[in-house]
Scaffold this motif. Sequence first.
Motif: not given
Length: 166
Positions: A41-67
Amino acid sequence: MAKTIKGWDVIPTMSDKRLKLFMVPSTKRHLRLRKDVGGYLVAFAAEYNRVIQPIDVGTFDDWAWTAPRKGRASSAISDHCGGVAIDLNATKEGSQSKSNVWWARHPVKALRIKRLLNQYKLLEWGGNYKNFYDPMHFVIKTPNVTLVKREMLRLGITAGGNIRKK
């Protein structure tokens, strides 16, 4: 033991040894995921960041595990509770509604996401859901750790989510 929608074991607490905090390569973002398959999933997120849309701009709105939460609208337990699902750019393009036309307004990015999903064959995209449109959501669709690790090897993904140069 409780299972998620896709059949993964539920991980009840953040201190569970099956979880790991992964840094997404080339970003300032981190995602808490299952230690054994989180790299996929992390590799996919890095590729998404590179070719689709940056994920580390603005609000931290990238979520993963939750209880697991009591009183959910659905009786099913989210795959996020198993540490095998991520939401990327949730507040920007992730509206869970058919009225969300973000992808229709960005045909090049929509084409890129389809190409990326063809590469990451074990991921399911919430943008393809018929009854509950969820374009920010990506989940490993099989609870088969061996198969995920085989795919990671095929794609050159390390346990930490980095992609080896070919």
